[in-house]
Design a protein around this motif. Structure first.
Motif, short mmCIF file in Angstrom:
data_model
loop_
_atom_site.label_atom_id
_atom_site.label_comp_id
_atom_site.label_asym_id
_atom_site.label_seq_id
_atom_site.Cartn_x
_atom_site.Cartn_y
_atom_site.Cartn_z
N ALA A 29 0.83 -1.20 0.00
CA ALA A 29 0.00 0.00 0.00
C ALA A 29 0.88 1.26 0.00
O ALA A 29 0.55 2.26 -0.64
CB ALA A 29 -0.93 -0.01 1.21
N PHE A 30 1.99 1.21 0.73
CA PHE A 30 2.93 2.35 0.77
C PHE A 30 3.55 2.58 -0.59
O PHE A 30 3.67 3.72 -1.06
CB PHE A 30 3.98 2.08 1.83
N PHE A 31 3.96 1.50 -1.27
CA PHE A 31 4.56 1.63 -2.60
C PHE A 31 3.57 2.30 -3.56
O PHE A 31 3.93 3.19 -4.34
CB PHE A 31 4.96 0.27 -3.17
N ARG A 32 2.31 1.87 -3.52
CA ARG A 32 1.29 2.46 -4.39
C ARG A 32 1.10 3.94 -4.08
O ARG A 32 0.93 4.76 -4.98
CB ARG A 32 -0.04 1.72 -4.24
N ALA A 33 1.15 4.26 -2.79
CA ALA A 33 0.96 5.66 -2.39
C ALA A 33 2.08 6.54 -2.93
O ALA A 33 1.83 7.68 -3.35
CB ALA A 33 0.90 5.76 -0.86
N LEU A 34 3.30 6.05 -2.93
CA LEU A 34 4.43 6.82 -3.46
C LEU A 34 4.25 7.11 -4.94
O LEU A 34 4.48 8.23 -5.42
CB LEU A 34 5.74 6.07 -3.22
N VAL A 35 3.83 6.08 -5.69
CA VAL A 35 3.63 6.26 -7.13
C VAL A 35 2.46 7.21 -7.39
O VAL A 35 2.54 8.11 -8.21
CB VAL A 35 3.39 4.90 -7.81
N ASP A 36 1.35 6.99 -6.66
CA ASP A 36 0.16 7.83 -6.85
C ASP A 36 0.44 9.29 -6.50
O ASP A 36 -0.18 10.20 -7.06
CB ASP A 36 -1.00 7.31 -6.00
N ALA A 37 1.37 9.52 -5.57
CA ALA A 37 1.71 10.89 -5.17
C ALA A 37 2.68 11.55 -6.16
O ALA A 37 3.06 12.71 -5.98
CB ALA A 37 2.31 10.89 -3.77
N GLY A 38 3.09 10.81 -7.18
CA GLY A 38 3.97 11.37 -8.20
C GLY A 38 5.42 11.47 -7.78
O GLY A 38 6.19 12.26 -8.34
N LYS A 39 5.84 10.66 -6.80
CA LYS A 39 7.23 10.70 -6.35
C LYS A 39 8.13 10.07 -7.40
O LYS A 39 7.85 8.97 -7.88
CB LYS A 39 7.38 9.96 -5.02
N ASP A 40 9.23 10.75 -7.75
CA ASP A 40 10.15 10.16 -8.70
C ASP A 40 11.01 9.10 -8.00
O ASP A 40 10.90 8.88 -6.79
CB ASP A 40 11.02 11.23 -9.37
N TYR A 41 11.88 8.44 -8.77
CA TYR A 41 12.63 7.31 -8.22
C TYR A 41 13.55 7.74 -7.08
O TYR A 41 13.73 7.00 -6.11
CB TYR A 41 13.45 6.63 -9.32
N VAL A 42 14.13 8.93 -7.20
CA VAL A 42 15.01 9.41 -6.13
C VAL A 42 14.22 9.65 -4.85
O VAL A 42 14.64 9.26 -3.76
CB VAL A 42 15.74 10.69 -6.57
N GLU A 43 13.07 10.29 -4.98
CA GLU A 43 12.22 10.53 -3.80
C GLU A 43 11.72 9.23 -3.22
O GLU A 43 11.65 9.07 -2.00
CB GLU A 43 11.05 11.43 -4.19
N GLN A 44 11.33 8.29 -4.09
CA GLN A 44 10.88 6.99 -3.60
C GLN A 44 11.96 6.31 -2.77
O GLN A 44 11.69 5.80 -1.68
CB GLN A 44 10.49 6.08 -4.78
N ARG A 45 13.17 6.32 -3.29
CA ARG A 45 14.27 5.67 -2.58
C ARG A 45 14.48 6.29 -1.20
O ARG A 45 14.64 5.58 -0.20
CB ARG A 45 15.56 5.77 -3.41
#
Length: 249
Positions: A29-45
């Protein structure tokens, strides 16, 4: 405070999960939230590591670290594939009439060789501005930011995956060779070859096009010789140095 509330507090994203969700289900659910929030790969990491530090659930934390490892592997694989493709396009010495039209966007970049500070980023932008004033690069919107980032200098919050347009170099390739070599060498290098790249001249050939908009070949650029001492002195003077080493250059 619940695990979901901890994620929202420390990572600033809303997780769509039922109360009491934990472990792998919470991580997904957290991974989906990061993508849905428009976080780029650097921010996701970055946020994955933050979450692993502040959400005390071993299965959740392990899943976050595994996703970080996947992102790192993806980055390395992407860089290797891009580097291989760029090397193909820029290899060999070709006749002028056979030169291809340059790429619209640069896929490679140098890395900063010094600690990136606000003052140094400003100085790099000043150097680019002087190149524009001296008639060495073609002025256009976003030129300063594109070339600054191409040299590896980013401001906080800037996206390293942002598309950067290639820069039109208006002088001879011998001058470009000298300027790049001066930034790479000396007592205090400004730039270095980024991890995973083939070499400095492949990177430089990818960042620039000539005044007619044609692609550069790295083998031709690599062997440039600038004979004008006046040009050499001026190009070298553009490179910012820290006060304690400036007198040594």
């Amino acid at each position: 405070m619940s695990l979901i509330e901890n994620i929202m507090k420390y990572c600033g994203v809303e997780v769509d999960a039922a109360p009491g969700t934990r472990g792998d289900a919470l991580a997904e659910a957290f991974f989906r939230a990061l993508v849905d929030a428009g976080k780029d790969y650097v921010e996701q990491r970055h946020l994955l590591l933050v979450a692993a530090d502040h959400v005390f659930d071993l299965d959740f934390g392990t899943a976050c670290l595994q996703r970080v490892e996947r992102l790192d592997a993806f980055r390395k694989r992407r860089e290797a594939l891009v580097d291989r493709e760029v090397a193909k396009r820029h290899s060999g010495v070709v006749k002028n009439k056979d030169w291809a039209v340059g790429e619209a966007y640069a896929s490679l970049r140098f890395a900063a060789a010094r600690e990136v500070t606000a003052e140094l980023v400003d100085a790099v932008e000043g150097m680019v501005g002087m190149l524009v004033e001296g008639g060495y690069v073609e002025p256009r919107a976003d030129l300063v930011r594109d070339l600054r980032q191409g040299l590896g200098y980013y401001r906080p919050g800037e996206d390293p995956f942002r598309l950067r347009r290639t820069v039109r170099w208006l002088k001879g390739q011998n001058a470009l060779h000298f300027w790049v070599a001066a930034m790479l060498g000396g007592r205090e290098p400004l730039i270095r070859v980024a991890e995973g790249d083939s070499g400095c001249w492949v990177t430089a050939a990818n960042l620039f096009i000539d005044r007619q908009g044609r692609a550069l070949t790295y083998s031709r650029l690599e062997h440039g010789v600038l004979r004008s001492e006046e040009q050499q002195k001026w190009l070298r003077s553009l490179i910012p140095y820290t006060p304690n080493t400036a007198v040594l250059i």
